[in-house]
Design an enzyme around this catalytic site. Structure first.
Site, mmCIF file in Angstrom:
data_model
loop_
_atom_site.group_PDB
_atom_site.id
_atom_site.type_symbol
_atom_site.label_atom_id
_atom_site.label_comp_id
_atom_site.label_asym_id
_atom_site.label_seq_id
_atom_site.Cartn_x
_atom_site.Cartn_y
_atom_site.Cartn_z
ATOM 1 N N LYS A 294 0.369 15.964 -25.497
ATOM 2 C CA LYS A 294 0.977 17.208 -25.012
ATOM 3 C C LYS A 294 2.211 17.557 -25.843
ATOM 4 O O LYS A 294 2.480 18.724 -26.116
ATOM 5 C CB LYS A 294 1.270 17.103 -23.514
ATOM 6 C CG LYS A 294 -0.046 17.019 -22.712
ATOM 7 C CD LYS A 294 0.116 16.975 -21.218
ATOM 8 C CE LYS A 294 -1.270 16.888 -20.562
ATOM 9 N NZ LYS A 294 -1.242 16.886 -19.111
ATOM 10 N N GLY B 161 -12.608 24.044 -20.125
ATOM 11 C CA GLY B 161 -12.435 22.957 -19.149
ATOM 12 C C GLY B 161 -12.345 23.482 -17.726
ATOM 13 O O GLY B 161 -11.825 22.800 -16.830
ATOM 14 N N ARG C 210 2.815 20.980 -28.227
ATOM 15 C CA ARG C 210 4.029 21.816 -28.214
ATOM 16 C C ARG C 210 4.601 21.952 -29.629
ATOM 17 O O ARG C 210 5.051 23.019 -30.029
ATOM 18 C CB ARG C 210 5.067 21.224 -27.260
ATOM 19 C CG ARG C 210 4.658 21.335 -25.788
ATOM 20 C CD ARG C 210 5.773 20.908 -24.870
ATOM 21 N NE ARG C 210 5.391 20.956 -23.466
ATOM 22 C CZ ARG C 210 6.247 20.856 -22.449
ATOM 23 N NH1 ARG C 210 7.534 20.680 -22.686
ATOM 24 N NH2 ARG C 210 5.827 20.914 -21.214
ATOM 25 N N THR D 260 -14.403 23.809 -15.380
ATOM 26 C CA THR D 260 -15.184 23.184 -14.315
ATOM 27 C C THR D 260 -14.611 21.845 -13.855
ATOM 28 O O THR D 260 -15.195 21.172 -13.020
ATOM 29 C CB THR D 260 -16.629 22.945 -14.814
ATOM 30 O OG1 THR D 260 -16.543 22.106 -15.985
ATOM 31 C CG2 THR D 260 -17.315 24.246 -15.169
ATOM 32 N N GLY D 261 -13.441 21.462 -14.412
ATOM 33 C CA GLY D 261 -12.856 20.166 -14.082
ATOM 34 C C GLY D 261 -11.994 20.214 -12.835
ATOM 35 O O GLY D 261 -11.971 21.206 -12.096
ATOM 36 N N ILE E 83 -8.723 20.532 -12.158
ATOM 37 C CA ILE E 83 -7.753 21.605 -11.928
ATOM 38 C C ILE E 83 -8.320 22.959 -12.352
ATOM 39 O O ILE E 83 -7.973 23.992 -11.770
ATOM 40 C CB ILE E 83 -6.390 21.301 -12.619
ATOM 41 C CG1 ILE E 83 -5.273 22.033 -11.888
ATOM 42 C CG2 ILE E 83 -6.366 21.641 -14.093
ATOM 43 C CD1 ILE E 83 -5.119 21.700 -10.428
ATOM 44 N N GLY E 84 -9.229 22.930 -13.339
ATOM 45 C CA GLY E 84 -9.832 24.189 -13.798
ATOM 46 C C GLY E 84 -10.498 24.949 -12.661
ATOM 47 O O GLY E 84 -10.380 26.179 -12.545
HETATM 48 N N1 LIG Z 1 -0.568 16.593 -12.192
HETATM 49 C C1 LIG Z 1 -1.512 15.734 -11.909
HETATM 50 O O1 LIG Z 1 -1.453 14.996 -10.891
HETATM 51 C C2 LIG Z 1 -2.723 15.674 -12.811
HETATM 52 C C3 LIG Z 1 -3.848 14.939 -12.417
HETATM 53 C C4 LIG Z 1 -4.975 14.966 -13.251
HETATM 54 C C5 LIG Z 1 -4.942 15.696 -14.440
HETATM 55 N N2 LIG Z 1 -3.829 16.395 -14.789
HETATM 56 C C6 LIG Z 1 -3.791 17.179 -16.045
HETATM 57 O O2 LIG Z 1 -4.590 18.338 -15.862
HETATM 58 C C7 LIG Z 1 -5.261 18.673 -17.080
HETATM 59 C C8 LIG Z 1 -6.767 18.806 -16.779
HETATM 60 O O3 LIG Z 1 -7.240 17.573 -16.289
HETATM 61 P P1 LIG Z 1 -8.468 17.492 -15.284
HETATM 62 O O4 LIG Z 1 -8.391 16.174 -14.601
HETATM 63 O O5 LIG Z 1 -8.523 18.730 -14.483
HETATM 64 O O6 LIG Z 1 -9.647 17.488 -16.323
HETATM 65 P P2 LIG Z 1 -11.131 16.897 -16.130
HETATM 66 O O7 LIG Z 1 -11.619 17.246 -14.782
HETATM 67 O O8 LIG Z 1 -11.157 15.470 -16.559
HETATM 68 O O9 LIG Z 1 -11.923 17.699 -17.273
HETATM 69 C C9 LIG Z 1 -11.857 19.107 -17.364
HETATM 70 C C10 LIG Z 1 -12.998 19.639 -18.190
HETATM 71 O O10 LIG Z 1 -12.793 19.431 -19.570
HETATM 72 C C11 LIG Z 1 -14.062 19.559 -20.243
HETATM 73 N N3 LIG Z 1 -14.309 18.513 -21.245
HETATM 74 C C12 LIG Z 1 -14.990 18.674 -22.367
HETATM 75 N N4 LIG Z 1 -15.043 17.558 -23.077
HETATM 76 C C13 LIG Z 1 -14.403 16.636 -22.387
HETATM 77 C C14 LIG Z 1 -14.114 15.265 -22.622
HETATM 78 N N5 LIG Z 1 -14.512 14.634 -23.717
HETATM 79 N N6 LIG Z 1 -13.411 14.605 -21.696
HETATM 80 C C15 LIG Z 1 -12.990 15.242 -20.597
HETATM 81 N N7 LIG Z 1 -13.227 16.573 -20.331
HETATM 82 C C16 LIG Z 1 -13.930 17.242 -21.218
HETATM 83 C C17 LIG Z 1 -15.131 19.517 -19.149
HETATM 84 O O11 LIG Z 1 -15.498 20.861 -18.907
HETATM 85 P P3 LIG Z 1 -16.799 21.568 -19.502
HETATM 86 O O12 LIG Z 1 -17.923 20.602 -19.457
HETATM 87 O O13 LIG Z 1 -16.959 22.725 -18.580
HETATM 88 O O14 LIG Z 1 -16.423 21.946 -20.895
HETATM 89 C C18 LIG Z 1 -14.354 19.030 -17.931
HETATM 90 O O15 LIG Z 1 -14.894 19.506 -16.715
HETATM 91 C C19 LIG Z 1 -4.928 17.590 -18.080
HETATM 92 O O16 LIG Z 1 -3.931 18.075 -18.966
HETATM 93 C C20 LIG Z 1 -4.396 16.452 -17.230
HETATM 94 O O17 LIG Z 1 -3.424 15.677 -17.904
HETATM 95 C C21 LIG Z 1 -2.729 16.408 -13.993
#
Ligand SMILES: NC(=O)c1ccc[n+]([C@@H]2O[C@H](COP(=O)([O-])OP(=O)(O)OC[C@H]3O[C@@H](n4cnc5c(N)ncnc54)[C@H](OP(=O)(O)O)[C@@H]3O)[C@@H](O)[C@H]2O)c1
Length: 316
Positions: free
Chosen positions: A135, A13, A139, A15-16, A18-19
């Site tokens: 989550k 993940g 854990r 490329t998302g 936070i990644g």
């Molecule tokens: N603290 C905050 O304010 C906050 C805000 C948003 C999210 N978060 C948390 O941060 C973590 C990451 O979230 P994010 O928003 O960074 O993630 P995201 O951008 O929605 O997705 C991250 C990556 O996951 C992979 N992926 C593969 N299958 C997927 C599917 N079916 N649905 C979604 N993603 C898929 C994709 O990467 P590839 O194509 O490269 O495999 C995608 O780029 C989560 O645990 C979320 O709860 C926290």
């Protein structure tokens, strides 16, 4: 295990939202981590070629596969000692298999599940919150089933960038709209919240990787700064040099919007619930781990910088 040093890191993940920040900070920390790989989907290869080229040029290995295909994941784990999951909410269910395969692998010993938000074990009420269920199950899997892996859970509260942005839900769940000179805050706006800037999440993850003696098996709690929404409003007004029209949504109103979203099956209900949790004390902690991880104030964004970045329209 305290002398463990990550030599080959594999991120899912990556490329998302936070990644990207996590990988950028891993690259910046070079030569701390000799090998960095990411596992990505063919779809991302097609849609984000520039990001992947930039990382490849920085020495990151890009493995293309399907996270639901065990053989792809097993092959990717070869020689990896540390796995970092940054999968989005839509993919969290796939983590259980990623964890099982990591536990069975000959080399993976450390796993960061996709957390980077609210602590799903913050207090007794946390157990009942819908967005926490995956989550919490992750854990539990580590406690009850995993034998050969140490987990580290990085709790960072809301990302300040997304919180002020409001995620298109400003009128119900708060946010700032500078163009229209408006700010919507929840409750009385006085509840402090531990915010983390997205680049600081990456810095915290790097710091955790560099200190396994502190991080192994722990829930780490980080914040760039802890401030109330009213303090954020005041900082906006100071930097803008004018007042914003501030509206306050009562917590009862927030709860009724939240219920409506869940009842309607609106996927944004998760965001609404999280924003209500933050507005009611769900992102303030007895003690932060900033200092234990060697993260001092100068290395993390201040409220002033964070608001400045937002007003400049810095992408996140
Ligand atoms: N603290 C905050 O304010 C906050 C805000 C948003 C999210 N978060 C948390 O941060 C973590 C990451 O979230 P994010 O928003 O960074 O993630 P995201 O951008 O929605 O997705 C991250 C990556 O996951 C992979 N992926 C593969 N299958 C997927 C599917 N079916 N649905 C979604 N993603 C898929 C994709 O990467 P590839 O194509 O490269 O495999 C995608 O780029 C989560 O645990 C979320 O709860 C926290």
């Amino acid at each position: 295990m305290a002398s463990f040093k990550p030599l080959h890191i594999l991120a899912f993940g990556a490329t998302g939202n936070i990644g990207k920040h996590i990988i950028d900070q891993l690259i910046r920390a070079k030569p701390a981590f000799p090998k960095i790989s990411i596992f990505t989907s063919p779809n991302t290869v097609a849609t984000k070629p520039e990001l992947l080229s930039q990382w490849k040029a920085a020495g990151v290995s890009v493995i293309v596969g399907d996270i639901t295909n065990s053989e792809d994941v097993k092959n990717a784990y070869h020689d990896v000692d540390t796995a970092i999951s940054c999968l989005g909410r839509g993919a969290l269910e796939h983590q259980f298999e990623l964890i099982r395969l990591a536990d069975e692998s000959e080399s993976v010993r450390w796993f960061f599940p996709s957390e980077y938000g609210t602590d799903p074990d913050h207090d007794p009420s946390s157990a009942l919150e819908k967005p926490h269920q995956f989550k919490r199950r992750v854990r539990k899997t580590f406690t009850e089933q995993v034998k050969n892996l140490k987990p580290t859970y990085l709790v960072v509260g809301p990302y300040i960038e997304m919180w002020v942005d409001g995620d298109g839900l400003k009128d119900a769940f708060g946010g700032f709209d500078v163009k229209n000179k408006e700010a919507t805050l929840l409750g009385d706006g006085e509840q402090p919240i531990g915010f983390t800037a997205m680049e600081d999440v990456g810095k915290a993850l790097v710091a955790a990787l560099q200190r396994p003696e502190i991080s192994f098996g722990k829930v780490l709690k980080i914040a760039s700064f802890t401030k109330s929404p009213n303090q954020i409003l005041a900082e906006y007004e100071k930097q803008l040099g004018h007042k914003l029209n501030a509206k306050y949504v009562t917590l009862d109103e927030v709860r009724s919007f939240e219920k409506k979203y869940w009842d309607e099956g609106n996927p944004r209900a998760v965001v609404g619930t999280l924003r209500r949790i933050w507005a009611t004390g769900g992102a303030v902690y007895d003690k932060l781990d900033n200092e234990a991880l060697g993260l001092n104030e100068n290395q993390l964004q201040s409220l002033e910088e964070a608001v400045g970045n937002r007003l400049e329209g810095k992408p996140f």
